[in-house]
Design a protein around this motif. Structure first.
Motif, mmCIF file in Angstrom:
data_model
loop_
_atom_site.group_PDB
_atom_site.id
_atom_site.type_symbol
_atom_site.label_atom_id
_atom_site.label_comp_id
_atom_site.label_asym_id
_atom_site.label_seq_id
_atom_site.Cartn_x
_atom_site.Cartn_y
_atom_site.Cartn_z
ATOM 1 N N LEU A 104 22.096 -3.465 30.899
ATOM 2 C CA LEU A 104 22.624 -2.327 30.063
ATOM 3 C C LEU A 104 21.789 -2.535 28.686
ATOM 4 O O LEU A 104 21.664 -1.236 28.233
ATOM 5 N N GLN A 105 21.407 -3.521 27.926
ATOM 6 C CA GLN A 105 20.915 -3.567 26.917
ATOM 7 C C GLN A 105 19.495 -2.688 26.806
ATOM 8 O O GLN A 105 19.328 -2.034 25.965
ATOM 9 N N ALA A 106 18.822 -2.895 27.960
ATOM 10 C CA ALA A 106 17.570 -2.119 27.977
ATOM 11 C C ALA A 106 17.710 -0.692 28.025
ATOM 12 O O ALA A 106 16.999 0.203 27.227
ATOM 13 N N SER A 112 14.910 6.719 27.013
ATOM 14 C CA SER A 112 13.489 7.255 27.708
ATOM 15 C C SER A 112 13.564 6.291 29.125
ATOM 16 O O SER A 112 12.592 6.754 29.934
ATOM 17 N N LEU A 113 14.216 5.293 29.173
ATOM 18 C CA LEU A 113 13.978 4.445 30.328
ATOM 19 C C LEU A 113 14.942 4.876 31.457
ATOM 20 O O LEU A 113 16.272 5.261 31.332
ATOM 21 N N GLY A 114 14.471 5.039 32.657
ATOM 22 C CA GLY A 114 15.132 5.378 33.698
ATOM 23 C C GLY A 114 15.880 4.468 34.617
ATOM 24 O O GLY A 114 16.716 4.665 35.425
ATOM 25 N N TRP A 115 14.999 3.143 34.398
ATOM 26 C CA TRP A 115 15.544 2.017 35.357
ATOM 27 C C TRP A 115 15.123 0.700 34.715
ATOM 28 O O TRP A 115 14.451 0.793 33.714
ATOM 29 N N ALA A 116 15.635 -0.151 35.274
ATOM 30 C CA ALA A 116 15.350 -1.618 34.857
ATOM 31 C C ALA A 116 15.147 -2.546 35.863
ATOM 32 O O ALA A 116 15.871 -2.144 36.955
#
Length: 252
Positions: A104-106, A112-116
């Motif tokens: 969640l933090q990332a 702009s980030l779609g996934w972790a």
């Protein structure tokens, strides 16, 4: 108002006994202020063998449906997903402490980030663990990086698709998990890499259980003709997505 992250789990009868450990790992998550988890469990089939193992918790939604393997079960389960983000958790795996909070933090810090994804440890029958020695450094993973690594290393992914946490709208835009007999999560990972940036956390986020009943330990999973066919369509889909110049998540 509490925001949700939806954890989606496909389960069939042989793995149902492990739901208790998966649930315990969810209970151990310390969530950021204003956040909670929802657990969507979808049986791949309509038996009476799974429901007795589903914990009694108002945050859990249990469903059943026609057998179609994990990809179908997870995708059908999305019909009950209320979260902004979707985290996959196989029925026989366990989240490490802090896994959901780090995802969640990332994803909330960088739109702009779609996934972790994150570091994973194999969890062996004797309780010991084994890590992977080629993890990328912690931080953003640029679009196309995971796909290129996979292509250049005999179709073995640099990061583990069983650790994925994805923005719900991006997951739906890509059609959920690929309709394959196996490697459906690899198919999703490569599609995500083709259209969006991701994030890798160097902290262990998943214990990946190794046991005789898991799908990836069955002889059929190693059939070379099927493996080539699976990865051919995974690669073709990812390359097709990458070629669509205007189709980018987050504009990056």
């Amino acid at each position: 108002m509490t925001e949700l992250i939806t954890v989606v789990t496909a389960v069939h009868a042989p793995s149902a006994v492990h739901l208790a450990d998966a649930y315990a790992s969810l209970l151990g998550q310390e969530m950021p202020d204003g956040w909670d988890w929802q657990w969507v469990i979808q049986e791949d089939g309509e038996t009476g063998d799974v429901a007795p193992y589903v914990p009694d918790d108002s945050r859990i939604s249990f469903g059943q449906g026609r057998r179609g393997r994990a990809a179908m079960a997870r995708t059908v389960g999305l019909s009950r997903a209320d979260g902004r983000f979707v985290k996959v958790l196989d029925a026989d795996d366990m989240l490490a402490p802090g896994a959901l909070a780090r995802d969640l933090q990332a994803l909330t810090d960088d739109p702009s980030l779609g996934w972790a994804t994150c570091r994973v440890l194999d969890y062996l029958p004797d309780g010991s663990t084994v890590g992977f020695d080629e993890d990328p450094p912690q931080g953003p993973i640029e679009r196309g990086t995971v796909l290129r690594y996979w292509q250049e290393h005999d179709y073995r992914a640099q990061v583990h698709p069983a650790t994925l946490c994805v923005r719900r709208e991006l997951l739906l835009a890509l059609g959920g998990w690929m309709a394959l007999p196996a490697s459906e999560d690899t198919g999703l990972l490569m599609a995500l890499s083709a259209v969006s940036r991701g994030w890798f956390s160097a902290d262990t986020g998943l214990l990946y259980r190794k046991w005789p009943g898991q799908v990836t330990s069955q002889p059929s999973h190693a059939d070379e003709a099927e493996r080539q066919a699976r990865f051919a369509v995974v690669e073709a889909r990812a390359l097709a997505l990458a070629s669509l110049g205007g189709w980018r998540f987050g504009g990056v």
